[in-house]
Design a protein around this motif. Structure first.
Motif, short mmCIF file in Angstrom:
data_model
loop_
_atom_site.label_atom_id
_atom_site.label_comp_id
_atom_site.label_asym_id
_atom_site.label_seq_id
_atom_site.Cartn_x
_atom_site.Cartn_y
_atom_site.Cartn_z
N ALA A 5 -1.98 -0.25 46.46
CA ALA A 5 -2.26 -1.50 47.18
C ALA A 5 -3.76 -1.64 47.42
CB ALA A 5 -1.50 -1.52 48.50
N LEU A 6 -4.39 -0.53 47.81
CA LEU A 6 -5.83 -0.53 48.03
C LEU A 6 -6.56 -0.79 46.72
CD1 LEU A 6 -8.27 -0.08 49.84
CD2 LEU A 6 -8.01 2.38 49.48
N MET A 7 -6.04 -0.22 45.63
CA MET A 7 -6.68 -0.40 44.34
C MET A 7 -6.66 -1.86 43.90
SD MET A 7 -8.38 1.16 42.08
CE MET A 7 -8.05 2.83 42.59
N LYS A 8 -5.61 -2.58 44.20
CA LYS A 8 -5.54 -4.00 43.85
C LYS A 8 -6.65 -4.77 44.53
CE LYS A 8 -0.57 -4.20 42.86
NZ LYS A 8 0.74 -4.74 43.29
N VAL A 9 -6.92 -4.42 45.78
CA VAL A 9 -8.01 -5.07 46.51
C VAL A 9 -9.34 -4.77 45.84
CG1 VAL A 9 -9.24 -5.18 48.71
CG2 VAL A 9 -6.74 -4.99 48.69
N LEU A 10 -9.53 -3.51 45.47
CA LEU A 10 -10.79 -3.10 44.85
C LEU A 10 -10.97 -3.76 43.48
CD1 LEU A 10 -10.79 0.70 45.75
CD2 LEU A 10 -12.14 -1.11 46.80
N GLU A 41 -10.09 -6.69 42.65
CA GLU A 41 -10.59 -8.04 42.90
C GLU A 41 -12.05 -8.01 43.30
OE1 GLU A 41 -9.11 -10.98 42.31
OE2 GLU A 41 -7.59 -9.70 41.37
N GLU A 42 -12.41 -7.03 44.11
CA GLU A 42 -13.80 -6.92 44.57
C GLU A 42 -14.76 -6.62 43.43
OE1 GLU A 42 -14.09 -4.05 47.67
OE2 GLU A 42 -13.10 -5.31 49.16
N ILE A 43 -14.28 -5.83 42.46
CA ILE A 43 -15.16 -5.41 41.37
C ILE A 43 -15.59 -6.58 40.50
CG2 ILE A 43 -13.57 -4.94 39.43
CD1 ILE A 43 -14.86 -2.25 39.12
N LYS A 44 -14.89 -7.68 40.60
CA LYS A 44 -15.25 -8.89 39.84
C LYS A 44 -16.39 -9.66 40.49
CE LYS A 44 -10.50 -9.30 38.13
NZ LYS A 44 -9.25 -10.10 38.18
#
Length: 424
Positions: free
Chosen positions: A107-112, A114-117
């Motif tokens: 779940a945390l990875m999904k947030v990251l 998005e952030e990496i874009k």
């Protein structure tokens, strides 16, 4: 006021009985899952993860120092002490110790992801992704993103889109931070072979070109050069041959320097593996010879006795000596013939085979050069060849050894130390 007194009484009855180092500096509660960050401070996992990932902080909550990485290292010794303390005080406290709940890494990875874009968050997101992977030691059962093909593709795009400064040499500080973080992140990911091949061959091999450029230009940043080499090793194992043909002389010069420096054993093995993969394509043998690879290999081979490393160096030398320039470079080195001969019956059966094949390639084209035959005798090469023929080596190796004897038999027959058994 009454509520504050109740809180103080509650803490006096339980929390204040705990040693101070059991208390999380953020939550001020006894830690359930203590973890240590790069500054050496320890926090409860849930609290520090909120600090880093929810509040997007990049400093230590206590010391205010910037964090060099976001790795959370479990403090197992402290956890055992806390658990023991809870057991001792279980009878006098109604508070029950709860085992730490697993973090929802995906779940945390999904947030990251998005952030990496978002350009302004890319570096911080990459560091958090690395921290999650390293924290779980690459366990894909706990964090599935390690094999996420879309993540590999996304991070790879950050490498190819970032231009390196157009100078011959880049200092460690001048290497773009985003490139450092992206390359080190790629080394932790495990994409499928299909994705690795597709991403690497995309845009006429732009990722390969970018990684080669890092190795060639980032001369004072050894870590990123070795990481780039590790990626290229995996890439060259899956891409089509055409993507191995366009390597420049400068690339071979740079990986030869990595070998020569001998700072990292892992880096040296990686370079040798790359050479084994690419030398058979295009003009790579000639480029590697021009890049000064043969003298370095001879000098390293003379000092190294580790089986696997010697086998790889002998295999690379054998490939290079298939070319006239390679044979000339070997013969031009004062210790070339002696070093290769010394490895016969000393490394392994594979080493014997590679050494004999290499010497066969060289001596075959030196039949008219009596000085080479004389040198081979003086350094003990002829004796080694005779021992191979009488040893338990495989038949093909023995056949090659007999072949070598036949090249200069007339010359060696005249010497008193040549075995009489082979004179006949």
């Amino acid at each position: 006021m009454q509520r504050e007194e109740q809180e103080i009484q509650r803490m006096d009855g339980f929390e204040h009985q705990a040693p101070s180092f059991f208390i999380c500096p953020i939550s001020l509660q006894v830690m359930k899952d203590p973890v240590t960050i790069s500054t050496g401070m320890t926090f409860d996992r849930e609290s520090i993860q909120k600090w880093l990932f929810s509040y997007k902080k990049i400093t230590c909550p206590v010391t205010k120092q910037p964090l060099s990485d976001f790795r959370l290292t479990p403090n197992s010794n402290l956890l055992r002490l806390i658990q023991s303390w809870h057991l001792q005080h279980a009878s006098s406290s109604t508070t029950k110790f709860v085992e730490p709940e697993p973090t929802n890494h995906d779940a945390l990875m999904k947030v990251l992801l998005e952030e990496i874009k978002q350009p302004q968050l890319q570096v911080k997101s990459l560091r958090k992704i690395k921290s999650l992977i390293q924290e779980n030691r690459g366990d894909s059962s706990r964090i599935t993103c390690i094999r996420d093909d879309s993540l590999f593709s996304l991070v790879a795009s950050l490498v190819v889109k970032t231009e390196l400064p157009g100078v011959p040499q880049i200092t460690g500080n001048d290497t773009p931070v985003i490139v450092n973080e992206a390359v080190s992140s790629l080394c932790l990911l495990r994409p499928s072979d299909e994705t690795l091949k597709m991403v690497s061959q995309n845009e006429s091999g732009l990722l390969i070109d970018s990684l080669c450029l890092i190795i060639t230009q980032c001369l004072s940043n050894l870590q990123i050069r070795i990481q780039a080499a590790l990626l290229l090793k995996s890439i060259f194992e899956v891409v089509d041959g055409i993507y191995k043909e366009g390597l420049r002389v400068e690339f071979f010069e740079s990986i030869t320097e990595i070998l020569k420096d001998q700072i990292s054993r892992h880096g040296s093995l990686t370079v040798l593996a790359i050479l084994m993969e690419v030398l058979s394509y295009g003009k790579n043998k000639e480029k590697a010879i021009e890049g000064g690879l043969i003298p370095i290999l001879i000098e390293l081979l003379a000092e190294d006795n580790e089986r696997h490393v010697c086998e790889m160096m002998l295999a690379v030398l054998e490939k290079l000596c298939q070319k006239a320039e390679g044979r000339a470079a070997l013969l031009a080195h004062p210790a070339g013939i002696a070093v290769v001969s010394s490895k016969i019956l000393k490394v392994s059966h594979v080493g014997d085979d590679k050494s004999i094949r290499l010497l066969s390639s060289v001596l075959r084209f030196c039949i008219s050069r009596g000085e080479v035959a004389k040198e081979f005798m003086e350094v003990g090469g002829v004796t080694k060849i005779c021992l191979v023929i009488e040893s338990g080596c495989n038949l093909k190796t023995k056949e090659k050894a007999r072949e070598i004897l036949g090249f200069h038999l007339k010359t060696w027959n005249k010497t008193p130390c040549f075995p009489s058994l082979f004179k006949a």
